[in-house]
Write a protein that holds these residues in place. Sequence first.
Motif, short mmCIF file in Angstrom:
data_model
loop_
_atom_site.label_atom_id
_atom_site.label_comp_id
_atom_site.label_asym_id
_atom_site.label_seq_id
_atom_site.Cartn_x
_atom_site.Cartn_y
_atom_site.Cartn_z
N SER A 87 0.83 -1.20 0.00
CA SER A 87 0.00 0.00 0.00
C SER A 87 0.87 1.25 0.00
O SER A 87 2.08 1.18 0.19
CB SER A 87 -0.95 0.00 1.21
N LEU A 88 0.23 2.39 -0.23
CA LEU A 88 0.94 3.65 -0.15
C LEU A 88 0.03 4.73 0.39
O LEU A 88 -1.19 4.63 0.36
CB LEU A 88 1.54 4.05 -1.51
N GLN A 89 0.67 5.76 0.91
CA GLN A 89 -0.04 6.92 1.44
C GLN A 89 0.62 8.15 0.84
O GLN A 89 1.85 8.24 0.80
CB GLN A 89 0.07 6.95 2.96
N GLU A 90 -0.19 9.10 0.38
CA GLU A 90 0.32 10.34 -0.20
C GLU A 90 -0.33 11.51 0.50
O GLU A 90 -1.52 11.47 0.83
CB GLU A 90 0.02 10.41 -1.70
N PHE A 91 0.46 12.56 0.73
CA PHE A 91 -0.06 13.79 1.30
C PHE A 91 0.86 14.94 0.93
O PHE A 91 1.98 14.72 0.47
CB PHE A 91 -0.26 13.68 2.82
N THR A 92 0.38 16.15 1.10
CA THR A 92 1.18 17.33 0.82
C THR A 92 1.56 18.02 2.12
O THR A 92 0.86 17.92 3.12
CB THR A 92 0.43 18.32 -0.10
#
Length: 69
Positions: A12-17
Motif C-alpha cells: 500500500s501507499l499513502q500520499e499527502f502534501t
Amino acid sequence: MIQVTIRFVDGSLQEFTETKEFLLRLSELKEQGYEGKGLIDRLITDDWGAPPVFVEIKGSEIDLQIPYS
C-alpha cells in the motif's frame, strides 16, 4: 508545495502534501544526525501498522527518497 509518498511493505501507499516548514524540520533532523528509520519516525510518526519501505519527498526544491532502515 511538498508531495510526500510513503510506500509500505504490504504494497500500500499513502500520499499527502506538506508546506515548506516540513523541509525545515527535515533539515533540522538531518543536522542532528537522524537518517533512515530514525529520521522518518521523528519527521512523520513512529506508529505504523505495516512499516514503510521508503518515503519519497518531492517538490520544486527537493527530490529525495529515504529508505526505512
